[in-house]
Scaffold this active site. Structure first.
Site, PDB file in Angstrom:
ATOM      1  CB  SER A  72      -0.983  -0.064   1.167  1.00  0.00           C
ATOM      2  OG  SER A  72      -2.010   0.875   1.027  1.00  0.00           O
ATOM      3  CG  ASP A 138      -7.487  -3.019  -2.372  1.00  0.00           C
ATOM      4  OD1 ASP A 138      -8.084  -2.358  -1.501  1.00  0.00           O
ATOM      5  OD2 ASP A 138      -6.241  -3.088  -2.455  1.00  0.00           O
ATOM      6  CG  HIS A 165      -5.718  -2.645   1.224  1.00  0.00           C
ATOM      7  ND1 HIS A 165      -5.340  -2.148  -0.008  1.00  0.00           N
ATOM      8  CD2 HIS A 165      -4.954  -1.980   2.132  1.00  0.00           C
ATOM      9  CE1 HIS A 165      -4.415  -1.224   0.152  1.00  0.00           C
ATOM     10  NE2 HIS A 165      -4.153  -1.107   1.440  1.00  0.00           N
TER      11      HIS A 165
END
Length: 188
Positions: A72, A138, A165
């Site tokens: 991320s 996600d 995610h």
């Protein structure tokens, strides 16, 4: 020759022992890698400069035996770090999980990380092994952002169907594809 070094770079609201990081650390160490998962400062309220400073202090010099796995917000953080390296200090590779390089609509608090574009061409020219992994469901980083990220990096794009995610709350405490790619890359 020194053993390969792996740095696992966590994202927003995370830390070194979240999600699948401990699992990957143990697996990569079993491959003979020296693994570090730095605790980036104040992950609940991240600041771009503070994260860059922490990464600089942790990683030091980069060479072709230096590898990065980002998750991320950790992806763009790792790539900005690599952009700062002088010529001749080129990493072996990067594997970016749920990465992005543009504003994420539900997370305006991260916009400062995108305020200055990173030099994707520099990464493409200097980091031989690159991959981007995303999940089609996600709910935090839209998969299209990770797809565009992979295109910027001229990197293979791996779209997994149902990993959210890549958080432990999505059941993600292991991520075998990252290990598979890492194993393949370090042998090449």
């Amino acid at each position: 020759m020194a053993s390969p070094r792996l740095f696992i770079i966590h994202g927003y609201t995370a830390g070194p022992h979240h999600h699948w990081f401990d699992w990957l650390k143990a697996e990569a160490e079993a491959l003979g890698m020296t693994v570090t998962v730095p605790a980036l400062p104040d992950s609940q309220h991240p600041e771009k400069e503070a994260w860059q400073t922490a990464l600089t202090e942790c990683v030091g010099e980069v060479d072709n035996q230096t590898w990065f796995v980002g998750h991320s917000l950790g992806c763009i953080t790792a790539l900005r770090y690599l952009n700062q390296q002088p010529a001749g200090q080129d990493a072996g590779g990067v594997i970016m999980v749920a990465g992005f390089s543009e504003a994420v609509p539900p997370l305006p608090e991260l916009d400062t990380f995108m305020s200055v574009p990173f030099d994707a061409n520099r990464v493409v020219q200097r980091v031989p092994h690159r991959a981007v992994i995303a999940s089609l469901n996600d709910d935090i980083v839209p998969p299209v952002l990770s797809l565009r990220f992979s295109q910027q990096l001229n990197a293979p794009f791996y779209a997994l169907p149902d990993c959210g995610h890549f958080l432990s709350r999505n059941g993600m405490t292991e991520l075998p594809l990252v290990l598979q790619l890492l194993s393949q890359f370090i042998k090449e």
